[in-house]
Write a protein that holds these residues in place. Structure first.
Motif, PDB file in Angstrom:
ATOM      1  N   LYS B  53       1.342   0.359  -1.560  1.00  0.00           N
ATOM      2  CA  LYS B  53       1.467   1.465  -0.600  1.00  0.00           C
ATOM      3  C   LYS B  53       2.697   2.325  -0.906  1.00  0.00           C
ATOM      4  O   LYS B  53       2.618   3.548  -0.972  1.00  0.00           O
ATOM      5  CB  LYS B  53       1.558   0.908   0.833  1.00  0.00           C
ATOM      6  N   THR B  54       3.836   1.650  -1.104  1.00  0.00           N
ATOM      7  CA  THR B  54       5.057   2.400  -1.409  1.00  0.00           C
ATOM      8  C   THR B  54       4.922   3.116  -2.751  1.00  0.00           C
ATOM      9  O   THR B  54       5.298   4.281  -2.888  1.00  0.00           O
ATOM     10  CB  THR B  54       6.270   1.445  -1.424  1.00  0.00           C
ATOM     11  N   THR B  55       4.347   2.432  -3.717  1.00  0.00           N
ATOM     12  CA  THR B  55       4.158   3.056  -5.032  1.00  0.00           C
ATOM     13  C   THR B  55       3.262   4.279  -4.917  1.00  0.00           C
ATOM     14  O   THR B  55       3.513   5.301  -5.563  1.00  0.00           O
ATOM     15  CB  THR B  55       3.561   2.035  -6.014  1.00  0.00           C
ATOM     16  N   PHE B  95      11.820   7.155   3.820  1.00  0.00           N
ATOM     17  CA  PHE B  95      11.855   5.950   2.994  1.00  0.00           C
ATOM     18  C   PHE B  95      11.789   4.695   3.846  1.00  0.00           C
ATOM     19  O   PHE B  95      12.098   4.708   5.036  1.00  0.00           O
ATOM     20  CB  PHE B  95      13.133   5.927   2.160  1.00  0.00           C
ATOM     21  N   GLN B  96      11.397   3.620   3.191  1.00  0.00           N
ATOM     22  CA  GLN B  96      11.311   2.340   3.891  1.00  0.00           C
ATOM     23  C   GLN B  96      12.697   1.918   4.398  1.00  0.00           C
ATOM     24  O   GLN B  96      12.850   1.542   5.545  1.00  0.00           O
ATOM     25  CB  GLN B  96      10.756   1.291   2.921  1.00  0.00           C
ATOM     26  N   ILE B  97      13.690   2.020   3.516  1.00  0.00           N
ATOM     27  CA  ILE B  97      15.070   1.787   3.954  1.00  0.00           C
ATOM     28  C   ILE B  97      15.590   3.132   4.430  1.00  0.00           C
ATOM     29  O   ILE B  97      15.619   4.090   3.661  1.00  0.00           O
ATOM     30  CB  ILE B  97      15.928   1.263   2.790  1.00  0.00           C
ATOM     31  N   LEU B 179       5.316   8.564   5.801  1.00  0.00           N
ATOM     32  CA  LEU B 179       6.265   7.676   6.482  1.00  0.00           C
ATOM     33  C   LEU B 179       6.030   6.256   5.990  1.00  0.00           C
ATOM     34  O   LEU B 179       4.937   5.714   6.153  1.00  0.00           O
ATOM     35  CB  LEU B 179       6.047   7.734   8.000  1.00  0.00           C
ATOM     36  N   ASP B 180       7.059   5.660   5.405  1.00  0.00           N
ATOM     37  CA  ASP B 180       6.912   4.302   4.886  1.00  0.00           C
ATOM     38  C   ASP B 180       7.526   3.306   5.861  1.00  0.00           C
ATOM     39  O   ASP B 180       8.741   3.228   5.988  1.00  0.00           O
ATOM     40  CB  ASP B 180       7.581   4.209   3.502  1.00  0.00           C
ATOM     41  N   GLU B 181       6.684   2.583   6.552  1.00  0.00           N
ATOM     42  CA  GLU B 181       7.099   1.557   7.513  1.00  0.00           C
ATOM     43  C   GLU B 181       8.204   2.038   8.452  1.00  0.00           C
ATOM     44  O   GLU B 181       9.303   1.477   8.467  1.00  0.00           O
ATOM     45  CB  GLU B 181       7.548   0.290   6.767  1.00  0.00           C
ATOM     46  N   PRO B 182       7.927   3.030   9.255  1.00  0.00           N
ATOM     47  CA  PRO B 182       8.970   3.582  10.124  1.00  0.00           C
ATOM     48  C   PRO B 182       9.424   2.633  11.234  1.00  0.00           C
ATOM     49  O   PRO B 182      10.467   2.871  11.838  1.00  0.00           O
ATOM     50  CB  PRO B 182       8.316   4.835  10.715  1.00  0.00           C
TER      51      PRO B 182
HETATM   52 MG   LIG Z   1       6.358  -0.975   0.661  1.00  0.00          MG
END
Ligand SMILES: [Mg+2]
Ligand SMILES: Nc1ncnc2c1ncn2[C@@H]1O[C@H](COP(=O)(O)OP(=O)(O)O)[C@@H](O)[C@H]1O
Lengths: 381, 258
Positions: B53-55, B95-97, B179-182
């Motif tokens: 997913k992030t990729t 970003f996730q972080i 949105l990555d894992e908000p």
């Molecule tokens: Mg990820």
């Protein structure tokens, strides 16, 4: 009375500029000349604050830009000196070129030594002055675009800039017939603009330097307040975030790197006017590192703070250096001050001043009512 | 428009992925992913850790270049452009972080994000327009950071940092937002507030969100795409996904969607 941060910041600048402009009322010509050199160092402090504090780029080769500015104007002033005009040729020629020349070489800049033609345009003083800014900016642009496009950051920038300044220093020392090598350019003429002669021991030279410093401080401070200045600080904090907001990060970094180089080049020119020489020692590693120490102690996040850091350290050093034993101790003190500032006072002396400022603002705001607001973010000054 | 997606209405497609693939030294982290996200849609991307997913978001936003495949923002191709060019074309990413400008105040963070013009010379001026200031104030209200606007972003709590970053995306005002894992690492109350913020963003932007919290997904989702081992396993409305046997087997295990 209600105090505001902005008001107190402005007051600090006004007081500082008033003090340096009033210095000729107190100091004799000898001290004034010394002070003018320290003001030049203050300008270097501001240039370091811009690149280190605001851009997060720790340049360990700032002396390169200072040196380029110094050599550019020194070449013009060398050709304007009485000795250069008295070498038995129609056009001026530096004395050291004759000492180094092959027997029978023509006494002309075109061909006395290899590459001596490069000196020809410097017969016009305006060209030397122009080059004093253009050379550092061009070098900074090339270096900056390469480094920032390749996303080099942190300690690697420091290493590259350090290597470049040492390389250029080596080239200048090696090109003895062209640059007078280790000895540098001495026996210079005075800069003359519209009939006004800038003798380093005359007040006009001091005023030129003091006013230049005032303008550089105000200009730099305003520059970091612009949107671009804010974006630059944002890039320092998180370049990836800035990139994904759509900013062309290398352009921002390169632009401010060039501004810092231009200020340093200008400082180099002023230094030559106050000291009457240009020397490869300007590109010594120790000098570039010393500049970083000034900014660290004064406060790298503050343009004025870094400038005052440079002034303070140099003034104390001048006082101390009259006693040789103290001079040794002073080196230790400076080293310790740097370590202390890095470890315990990352905002330097300016950080202390800002804490005092915030306390004053809070107190003045608290006077009518108790303060129930959250701690405000520190603004930079 | 991409050939494999004939039938999709190009006028309403906000983001089109066409056979997007990336190879990391032989390992296909994302494998021929194709999908069309309609304008105004809120798409949830589901998948186990390592599903890609992030990729996938890296490929769309320019952080990583795809090996093959193409990406369209509206009808503009953005495949392989530099990150800032893709952002300028109208794509925003969280970003996730969480990443914000730590030494700048909350307000300054939003102001920087609201600088529409990206050029260094164009931005050599002081202050912000009235419209910009007003928008920043609106956003401060939406993300609930009005009382902290003068605080340095570095001193915010984890949840507040996430909300500030969402606010920065609103200020940037891109057409499509990833949105990555908000809600990663958030308490339940914080998660609900984040859901409310994302709902508030919904009308203005097309949103793709990676999320694990099913309560959150039910709260916000219209369509769901499930990824597994770099491929799209299923796509459809939540009811369909919950009963899809492949999804149950691959991603949800025996337990099914909680
Ligand atoms: Mg990820
Ligand atoms: N730059 C990379 N090089 C090699 N492998 C990578 C790289 N980026 C991601 N991967 C791999 O791709 C897979 C998918 O990762 P990721 O996209 O982070 O998954 P998710 O976000 O769905 O949890 C993982 O196995 C990860 O190790």
């Amino acid at each position: 009375m209600k105090l505001s941060k902005r008001g107190l910041n402005t007051a600090a600048y006004v007081v500082f500029i008033a003090l340096i402009l009033a210095a000729p009322l107190v100091f004799d010509v000898f001290w004034l000349n010394r002070l003018s050199k320290y003001l030049v160092f203050g300008m270097l402090g501001a240039a370091i604050a811009l690149s280190w504090g605001y851009a997060g780029v720790l340049n360990l080769g700032q002396g390169l830009f200072f040196g380029l500015g110094a050599y550019a104007i020194a070449m013009s002033l060398k050709l304007a000196s009485a000795t250069s005009l008295a070498q038995g040729s129609d056009t001026p020629i530096p004395d050291f070129m004759l000492w180094n020349a092959e027997p029978g070489a023509p006494t002309e800049l075109c061909c006395i030594t290899q590459g001596s033609f490069l000196w020809i345009p410097f017969q016009h003083t305006w060209f030397g002055i122009l080059m004093g800014i253009v050379l550092p900016v061009v070098v900074a642009l090339a270096l900056g675009l390469i480094m920032f496009r390749k996303r080099i950051s942190g300690v690697f920038i420091s290493i590259i800039t350090l290597a470049v300044v040492l390389l250029v220093r080596l080239l200048i020392v090696q090109a003895q017939p062209l640059t007078n090598g280790f000895n540098g350019l001495t026996d210079l003429g005075y800069l003359t603009v519209l009939g006004l002669e800038f003798d380093p021991y005359m007040p006009q030279t001091y005023y030129l330097i003091a006013i230049s410093l005032a303008l550089v401080l105000i200009g730099t401070r305003m520059l970091v307040e612009t949107r671009s200045g804010l974006i630059l600080q944002a890039i320092r904090d998180d370049d990836r975030r800035a990139r994904f907001l759509g900013f062309d990060v290398p352009r921002y970094q390169a632009f401010f790197f060039c501004v810092s180089a231009a200020i340093s080049g200008y400082a180099g020119m002023l230094y030559v006017m106050a000291s009457e020489f240009a020397s490869p020692t300007f590109m010594d590693l120790s000098f570039s590192i010393t500049m970083v120490v000034w900014a660290a102690v004064g406060g790298r996040n503050s343009v004025l703070g870094a400038c005052i850091g440079a002034l303070l350290i140099n003034m104390i050093e001048a006082t101390v250096s009259e006693t040789p034993a103290l001079m040794e101790a002073w080196r230790v003190v400076i080293g310790l001050a740097f370590v202390f500032a890095v470890l315990f006072l990352p905002r330097g002396l300016a950080g202390l001043a800002m804490s005092l400022r915030d306390w004053l603002v809070a107190r003045s705001a608290a006077e009518p009512r108790s303060l129930a607001e959250p701690a405000p973010a520190e603004e930079r000054s | 428009m991409p050939s494999t997606l004939i039938g999709a209405d190009p006028a309403s497609a906000a983001l089109t992925l066409d056979g997007l693939t990336v190879d990391f030294a032989g390992f296909r982290a994302v494998d021929t992913v194709s999908t069309v996200i309609e304008s105004g849609e809120l798409r949830v991307l589901l998948g186990a850790n390592g599903a890609g997913k992030t990729t996938l978001m890296d490929l769309v936003s320019g952080k990583t270049r795809p090996t093959t495949g193409r990406v369209f923002l509206g009808d503009i191709e953005i495949t392989g452009l530099e990150e800032h060019r893709i952002a300028q074309a109208g794509l925003g990413r969280k970003f996730q972080i969480p990443s914000v400008f730590r030494d700048l105040s909350v307000r300054r963070n939003l102001e920087v994000a609201s600088c529409r013009n990206p050029g260094v010379f164009a931005n050599l001026r002081l202050g912000f327009s009235l419209a910009q200031t007003r928008r920043v104030e609106e956003i401060l209200a939406v993300v609930g950071l009005e009382s902290k606007q003068e605080v340095e972003a570095g001193s915010l709590s984890h949840g507040e940092t996430q909300w500030l970053e969402l606010g920065m995306l609103m200020a940037q005002d891109p057409k499509v937002i990833l949105l990555d894992e908000p809600t990663a690492g958030m308490t339940e109350a914080e998660t609900m507030k984040t859901a409310a913020i994302i709902k508030a963003m919904r009308g203005r932007h097309t949103i793709v969100v990676v999320e694990h919290d099913m309560a959150f997904v039910r709260e916000i989702a219209s369509r769901i795409t499930v990824m597994h081992l770099g491929r799209i396993l299923a796509e459809g409305p939540i009811a369909e996904i919950e009963t899809n046997p492949d999804v149950r087997a691959a991603y949800l295990g025996s337990k099914g969607i909680q």
